[in-house]
Scaffold this active site. Structure first.
Site, mmCIF file in Angstrom:
data_model
loop_
_atom_site.group_PDB
_atom_site.id
_atom_site.type_symbol
_atom_site.label_atom_id
_atom_site.label_comp_id
_atom_site.label_asym_id
_atom_site.label_seq_id
_atom_site.Cartn_x
_atom_site.Cartn_y
_atom_site.Cartn_z
ATOM 1 N N CYS A 230 1.005 -1.238 -0.025
ATOM 2 C CA CYS A 230 -0.138 0.052 -0.099
ATOM 3 C C CYS A 230 0.835 1.288 0.038
ATOM 4 C CB CYS A 230 -0.941 0.019 1.153
ATOM 5 S SG CYS A 230 -1.916 1.363 1.488
ATOM 6 N N HIS B 242 -9.549 -3.541 -1.231
ATOM 7 C CA HIS B 242 -8.243 -2.674 -0.741
ATOM 8 C C HIS B 242 -8.918 -1.213 -0.466
ATOM 9 C CE1 HIS B 242 -4.008 -1.890 0.295
ATOM 10 N NE2 HIS B 242 -4.669 -0.699 -0.004
ATOM 11 N N GLU B 243 -9.486 -0.690 -1.489
ATOM 12 C CA GLU B 243 -9.820 0.637 -1.586
ATOM 13 C C GLU B 243 -11.196 0.924 -0.622
ATOM 14 O OE1 GLU B 243 -7.500 2.405 -2.490
ATOM 15 O OE2 GLU B 243 -6.459 0.935 -3.539
ATOM 16 N N HIS C 263 -9.922 1.179 2.972
ATOM 17 C CA HIS C 263 -9.278 2.513 3.150
ATOM 18 C C HIS C 263 -10.627 3.444 3.606
ATOM 19 C CE1 HIS C 263 -5.177 2.449 2.655
ATOM 20 N NE2 HIS C 263 -5.186 2.086 1.282
#
Ligand SMILES: [Zn+2]
Lengths: 178, 165
Positions: free
Chosen positions: B95, B138-139, B142
């Protein structure tokens, strides 16, 4: 991250009879000395407590051993402390791979397999071995130089695996940045 | 383009606020995210918390990635959520906001995501797989204040990131 000022690093090991609270006691002793515990690893090896750590702080080896003395006095734990020069961290180059070996316990498995890696300049960055009954297991993280001939390496590993009667696998540990 | 913040910046650990996809500031933020993603080598996704904005906006573009199968090109989504996730697979992730570490994380290899593209009021549903599915998860993490570090299965699943020359 590279430090701009010279840092005083100490390599400390604590090995011995396991019980709950060793890490709490060791880290409390180190913090009383103002030592900053940076990178560390701890595991149980065949039931033995085993901890290795790098600390940063302005104290000497003898101060550390003195502060750990209440833990080591009865002989249950052995501690060592040495000043070490700082090493560049995070600067490894090469491609990461995960190596797994399992099979019947045989003398020389680790030496044979890591020998193949060393021949081509592969650097082991993490390694664990376990003997569970008669099953022997090795898992390792290895950086291979970009010049390494991967097919040749696999051939050599297969030879070693055949000779020792173990299963060997090597797979890419390449990470995707998201 | 905006500067990317790195852990342990607390914005990365805070759940982002839901946004109004029609808000011109949000549209501009999404455009900045795309621009910032484009200039970062190897970067295939970026979320608002990574540029210091605690908001549920992210962009993804896995075009040309060897592990991608389905690919929707450049995707920007607001208030996205996972509708369906299956076929879990382990993969090693890094990341931009955790520059020196990587980790093995299980992600769904089949994914249905619902969210609203900035500049529109219409939610869309995307079905994807393989690497694009991983990037979406993954986003979305976030946007919920989660890093891949929060998802690694154990102490031996975090690694030092290698620097390629
Ligand atoms: Zn990220």
């Amino acid at each position: 991250m590279r430090q701009t000022t010279q840092v005083n690093e100490l390599a400390i090991t604590v090995v011995g009879r396991d019980r709950p609270g060793i890490i709490a006691d060791v880290s409390a002793a180190l913090s009383r000395l103002g030592l900053n515990l940076t990178d560390s690893t701890m595991t149980l090896l065949r039931g033995h407590f085993a901890m290795t750590l790098i600390c940063v702080g302005e104290v000497d080896e003898s101060d550390v051993l003195g502060m750990l003395e209440p833990l080591t006095a009865d002989g249950g734990l052995l501690a060592t402390a040495h000043r070490v020069p700082p090493e560049p961290s995070g600067a490894n180059t090469g491609a990461p791979y995960t190596l797994l070996v399992h099979g019947a316990d045989r003398l020389g498995i680790v030496a044979a397999v890591t020998g193949v890696m060393a021949e081509i300049g592969g650097n082991v960055t993490d390694l664990t071995t376990r003997l569970s009954g008669t099953l022997y297991l090795l898992s390792a993280e290895i950086d291979l130089p970009s010049s390494a001939d991967f097919d040749e390496l696999l051939t050599k590993l297969d030879e070693v695996a055949d000779r020792l009667g173990v299963e060997v696998s090597l797979r890419s540990g390449d990470a995707d940045v998201l | 383009m905006r500067p990317v913040v790195a852990a342990p910046d607390s914005v990365l650990s805070r759940a982002g606020d839901p946004v109004d996809p029609l808000d011109p500031e949000i549209v501009a933020l999404a455009a900045d995210l795309v621009a910032t993603m484009r200039v970062a080598p190897g970067c295939v996704g970026l979320a608002a918390p990574q540029v210091g904005v605690s908001a549920q906006v992210f962009v993804v573009d896995v075009t040309g990635h060897p592990r991608a199968r389905t690919c929707h090109g450049t995707v920007a989504l607001c208030n996205a959520e996972v509708v369906e996730a299956s076929r879990w697979q382990k993969g090693r992730e890094g990341c931009m906001s955790v520059p020196d570490l990587t980790g093995d994380v299980k992600r769904a290899g089949h994914l249905v995501v619902r969210g609203t593209p900035p500049g529109t009021g219409e939610p869309i549903t995307l079905t994807t797989d393989a690497f694009e599915a991983r990037a979406f998860q993954h986003e979305i993490d976030h946007c919920a204040g989660l890093l891949f570090l929060d998802r690694v299965p154990g102490p031996h699943a975090i690694f030092a990131r290698k620097v390629y020359l």
